[in-house]
Design a protein around this motif. Structure first.
Motif, PDB file in Angstrom:
ATOM      1  N   TYR A 184       3.325  -7.926   5.469  1.00 30.08           N
ATOM      2  CA  TYR A 184       4.696  -8.426   5.345  1.00 30.08           C
ATOM      3  C   TYR A 184       5.448  -7.480   4.433  1.00 30.08           C
ATOM      4  O   TYR A 184       5.041  -7.236   3.301  1.00 30.08           O
ATOM      5  N   GLU A 185       6.543  -6.962   4.940  1.00 31.60           N
ATOM      6  CA  GLU A 185       7.310  -5.978   4.189  1.00 31.60           C
ATOM      7  C   GLU A 185       8.686  -6.546   3.876  1.00 31.60           C
ATOM      8  O   GLU A 185       8.962  -7.709   4.160  1.00 31.60           O
ATOM      9  N   GLY A 191      12.348  -7.848   3.687  1.00 32.25           N
ATOM     10  CA  GLY A 191      13.030  -8.635   4.708  1.00 32.25           C
ATOM     11  C   GLY A 191      12.014  -9.440   5.489  1.00 32.25           C
ATOM     12  O   GLY A 191      11.073  -9.971   4.933  1.00 32.25           O
ATOM     13  N   ASP A 192      12.215  -9.503   6.784  1.00 33.77           N
ATOM     14  CA  ASP A 192      11.301 -10.245   7.648  1.00 33.77           C
ATOM     15  C   ASP A 192      10.401  -9.317   8.457  1.00 33.77           C
ATOM     16  O   ASP A 192       9.781  -9.742   9.411  1.00 33.77           O
ATOM     17  N   LYS A 193      10.315  -8.066   8.066  1.00 28.94           N
ATOM     18  CA  LYS A 193       9.567  -7.070   8.815  1.00 28.94           C
ATOM     19  C   LYS A 193       8.059  -7.274   8.628  1.00 28.94           C
ATOM     20  O   LYS A 193       7.590  -7.550   7.534  1.00 28.94           O
ATOM     21  N   ARG A 194       7.346  -7.140   9.732  1.00 28.85           N
ATOM     22  CA  ARG A 194       5.884  -7.244   9.715  1.00 28.85           C
ATOM     23  C   ARG A 194       5.315  -6.004  10.393  1.00 28.85           C
ATOM     24  O   ARG A 194       5.832  -5.548  11.399  1.00 28.85           O
TER      25      ARG A 194
END
Length: 141
Positions: free
Chosen positions: A59-60, A62-65
């Motif tokens: 999990y990075e 923001g909502d970036k995976r």
């Protein structure tokens, strides 16, 4: 009280290699798990395939995976298997874990880890009644 007995991975387990006398080890594991079942404390247990067959989700911002494919370098941080038990007390779980067969074979250095699982009541006062009901509907209690 639920506890997970965690078997740590080794370079051999990560390579998909079993100990030299695997049948003897599996016989000991079978006997141990039969004892757990007879005592009514066994919930589940299994070995895990090497991390080369798995992945992680990072999990990075923001909502970036991001998907990270195995294998993973730090063997000592990986899990090779587990046994899930339910006991009346920490002491009972400790006694069962002391009887766990050496997961890499007799007279070999090894380590297992035992961790208590959270129970639904551990979250009392933290969840709204709506959230609590949602979890109860899907079987968490």
């Amino acid at each position: 009280m639920k506890f997970m007995i965690i078997v740590k991975a080794t370079p051999d387990s990560e390579a998909g290699r079993f100990p030299p006398d695997s049948d003897q080890l599996f016989q000991q594991m079978a006997a141990y798990h039969e004892d757990l079942a007879k005592a009514g404390v066994l919930l589940d247990g299994s070995g895990l395939q090497p991390s080369s067959k798995g992945w992680r989700i990072r999990y990075e911002a923001g909502d970036k995976r991001r998907v990270i494919d195995g294998p993973f370098a730090e063997t000592k941080e990986l899990i090779a298997g587990y046994t899930l038990i339910q006991c009346r007390s920490r002491e009972e779980a400790l006694e069962w874990s002391r009887r766990f067969p050496n997961p890499v074979g007799p007279n070999q250095p090894a380590e297992i880890e035992v961790r208590q699982l959270y129970e639904f009541e551990d979250f009392e006062g933290l969840l709204s009644s709506e959230t609590e009901e949602r979890f109860k509907k899907i079987g968490f209690e």
